[in-house]
Design a protein around this motif. Structure first.
Motif, PDB file in Angstrom:
ATOM      1  N   TYR A 124       0.814  -1.211   0.000  1.00 40.51           N
ATOM      2  CA  TYR A 124       0.000   0.000   0.000  1.00 40.51           C
ATOM      3  C   TYR A 124       0.850   1.265   0.000  1.00 40.51           C
ATOM      4  O   TYR A 124       0.313   2.364  -0.159  1.00 40.51           O
ATOM      5  CB  TYR A 124      -0.933   0.001   1.210  1.00 40.51           C
ATOM      6  CG  TYR A 124      -0.223  -0.074   2.546  1.00 40.51           C
ATOM      7  CD1 TYR A 124       0.196   1.078   3.199  1.00 40.51           C
ATOM      8  CD2 TYR A 124       0.031  -1.299   3.152  1.00 40.51           C
ATOM      9  CE1 TYR A 124       0.857   1.013   4.417  1.00 40.51           C
ATOM     10  CE2 TYR A 124       0.676  -1.378   4.370  1.00 40.51           C
ATOM     11  CZ  TYR A 124       1.086  -0.223   4.996  1.00 40.51           C
ATOM     12  OH  TYR A 124       1.739  -0.292   6.210  1.00 40.51           O
ATOM     13  N   ARG A 125       2.151   1.139   0.208  1.00 35.04           N
ATOM     14  CA  ARG A 125       3.023   2.321   0.203  1.00 35.04           C
ATOM     15  C   ARG A 125       3.475   2.626  -1.226  1.00 35.04           C
ATOM     16  O   ARG A 125       3.939   1.754  -1.938  1.00 35.04           O
ATOM     17  CB  ARG A 125       4.224   2.111   1.119  1.00 35.04           C
ATOM     18  CG  ARG A 125       3.820   2.006   2.577  1.00 35.04           C
ATOM     19  CD  ARG A 125       4.961   2.304   3.503  1.00 35.04           C
ATOM     20  NE  ARG A 125       4.501   2.323   4.895  1.00 35.04           N
ATOM     21  CZ  ARG A 125       3.985   3.381   5.507  1.00 35.04           C
ATOM     22  NH1 ARG A 125       3.885   4.514   4.850  1.00 35.04           N
ATOM     23  NH2 ARG A 125       3.584   3.301   6.761  1.00 35.04           N
ATOM     24  N   TYR A 136      -0.666   6.924  -3.828  1.00 30.29           N
ATOM     25  CA  TYR A 136      -1.824   6.186  -4.321  1.00 30.29           C
ATOM     26  C   TYR A 136      -3.127   6.888  -3.968  1.00 30.29           C
ATOM     27  O   TYR A 136      -4.138   6.715  -4.650  1.00 30.29           O
ATOM     28  CB  TYR A 136      -1.822   4.766  -3.758  1.00 30.29           C
ATOM     29  CG  TYR A 136      -0.680   3.900  -4.263  1.00 30.29           C
ATOM     30  CD1 TYR A 136      -0.113   4.117  -5.517  1.00 30.29           C
ATOM     31  CD2 TYR A 136      -0.178   2.854  -3.495  1.00 30.29           C
ATOM     32  CE1 TYR A 136       0.928   3.345  -5.980  1.00 30.29           C
ATOM     33  CE2 TYR A 136       0.867   2.056  -3.950  1.00 30.29           C
ATOM     34  CZ  TYR A 136       1.419   2.304  -5.194  1.00 30.29           C
ATOM     35  OH  TYR A 136       2.452   1.525  -5.653  1.00 30.29           O
ATOM     36  N   SER A 144      -4.765   0.132   0.144  1.00 28.42           N
ATOM     37  CA  SER A 144      -4.369   1.503   0.483  1.00 28.42           C
ATOM     38  C   SER A 144      -5.534   2.297   1.058  1.00 28.42           C
ATOM     39  O   SER A 144      -5.360   3.074   1.999  1.00 28.42           O
ATOM     40  CB  SER A 144      -3.833   2.209  -0.759  1.00 28.42           C
ATOM     41  OG  SER A 144      -2.707   1.550  -1.288  1.00 28.42           O
TER      42      SER A 144
END
Length: 454
Positions: free
Chosen positions: A50-51, A166, A226
């Motif tokens: 998610y980073r 994101y 995310s």
């Protein structure tokens, strides 16, 4: 663009860079997110899909140079300077070079942005890319004969914004939909160029979707993960905070009143209303979309904030009292000086807050002496970066792995992330040895198995 506009823009860039350089020189230890991106660039941490991948790439040169905080923050600071230039570009495209120059000047003195100018996070670089993409869209779709091939430049700008953060995805979607509604006639005049831009953006996004399919089994898997990362107490928590917070503290002394002017200015529109309505919808759309999904932070809505600043400057130029205009430059200069003065105090505040964890990590690194290690704590990314250990995020005692002699196991407690070592050892039996730590606000224990048979 007049010489006075150029000088104002140049002064804004210099003011921004002065704060960024000071922030790098006086920089505190890494924060939670900065540490996570640094670990990802170093290549020895969890997947953390998610980073944003783009920030990992930004951190790579700093890791290669040696991994010092200033080395890792340098590229991010350079990219963050693009915010000032992108605000100018959007203001020029939507309104006039004068509006863009004043927008850049205001941004350079906005403390929520300027004080983050050197942080190893993707918010400022992503904001710069979004605003640059908006400048291209407004400039090209607003042409009577339809967009030129220059419209293609919007695709890499928005793609870069996505890879750097994101969380830019909702804003990009809002931008595309709003542009199609506002400028549908211009799109029909040059459909091939618009389709080519969409195709280029899709091609640039393909690596992300392939990665998402590989990592999660779904094309939207990473975006789904995310979207669930930022906490919220209830749906709309962030929106409530954005509306009810002290605006001067949350957005900035000059930014807050300009945002209000920007919203009021949307009520009275001149003949060419499309750029103003487009930007207004994009700004309000981001505030609502992110405010409903996550808790509030100023950095989450930098784009909306800066768009409303430009709309506010435009509204004042159209309807503001002429007698107040001589006050603009003194107020802007005062904001610049205020941010410069605030940098040492802000960095000292962050250093004081982060020093206990950095000291704990130093104690672990010294004790481990290069041996593989595991650190158990309620916040782990800073400990991982500074100690080099693997991690176990402590949420439930029942999930703590059994202590082993190799790798070496450590438990960390501090004032902000306290761990009751006695209760932990009751749940997972072992023996703890306290280590010396160069901070009275942190404790570190080396933990060994309770018995040889364990």
């Amino acid at each position: 663009m007049s010489w006075s506009d150029r000088r104002l823009l140049l002064a804004a860039v210099i003011a921004w860079l002065a704060v960024a350089v000071l922030a790098i020189i006086l920089g505190p230890p890494f924060g939670h997110d900065e540490s996570a991106f640094a670990i990802s660039a170093r290549g020895d941490g969890p997947a953390w899909v998610y980073r944003s991948y783009g920030v990992r790439l930004v951190a790579l040169p700093g890791v290669a140079l040696g991994g010092a905080e200033w080395q890792l923050r340098l590229i991010s600071a350079i990219l963050g300077t693009g915010v000032v230039l992108a605000v100018f570009a959007l203001g020029r495209a939507a309104f006039s070079p004068r509006t863009g120059a004043w927008g850049a000047a205001v941004v350079a003195g906005a403390h929520p942005l300027a004080l983050r100018s050197s942080e190893l996070i993707g918010d400022l670089p992503a904001t710069a890319c979004i605003l640059a993409g908006l400048a291209v869209l407004v400039g090209e779709l607003g042409r009577e004969t339809g967009p030129r091939w220059r419209l293609l430049a919007a695709a890499p700008a928005f793609a870069a914004a996505f890879y750097l953060r994101y969380g830019s995805a909702p804003l990009i979607a809002i931008t595309a939909g709003t542009a199609a509604l506002i400028w549908w006639r211009a799109i029909l005049l040059q459909p091939l160029r618009v389709l080519a831009t969409a195709a280029l953006f899709s091609a640039l996004m393909a690596p992300h979707f392939l990665q998402s399919l590989h990592e999660t089994g779904s094309l939207l898997g990473i975006l789904d993960v995310s979207s669930r990362m930022p906490r919220r107490a209830y749906a709309g928590e962030g929106l409530v905070t954005y509306i009810t917070s002290n605006p001067f503290q949350f957005y900035g002394a000059l930014v807050a009143p300009l945002m209000i002017c920007g919203l009021v200015g949307l009520v009275r529109l001149p003949g060419e209303w499309r750029p103003r309505v487009f930007l207004g919808i994009v700004a309000i759309g981001q505030l609502v979309a992110l405010g409903m999904q996550t808790h509030a932070q100023p950095r989450y809505v930098f784009c909306a904030t800066l768009i409303l600043v430009l709309l506010g400057i435009d509204a004042l130029e159209r309807f503001g009292p002429v007698r107040l205009r001589p006050l603009a430059l003194p107020l802007v200069i005062a904001a610049w000086l205020g941010v410069v003065v605030a940098v040492p105090f802000y960095t000292r505040f962050l250093s004081d807050a982060r020093r206990p964890i950095a000291a704990a990590a130093d104690a672990i690194r010294t004790d481990a002496a290069g041996r593989p290690c595991l650190v158990v704590a309620k916040a782990v990314t800073q400990l991982m970066w500074y100690s080099g250990c693997r991690e176990h995020l402590l949420r439930d005692f029942d999930r703590v792995p059994a202590w082993t002699a190799h790798p070496v196991d450590y438990v960390v407690s501090s004032r902000r992330i306290a761990v009751q070592i006695g209760a932990l050892l009751e749940a997972v039996p072992g023996t703890a040895t306290a280590l010396p730590v160069a901070s009275e606000n942190a404790e570190v224990w080396r933990v060994a198995p309770a018995s040889p048979t364990r």
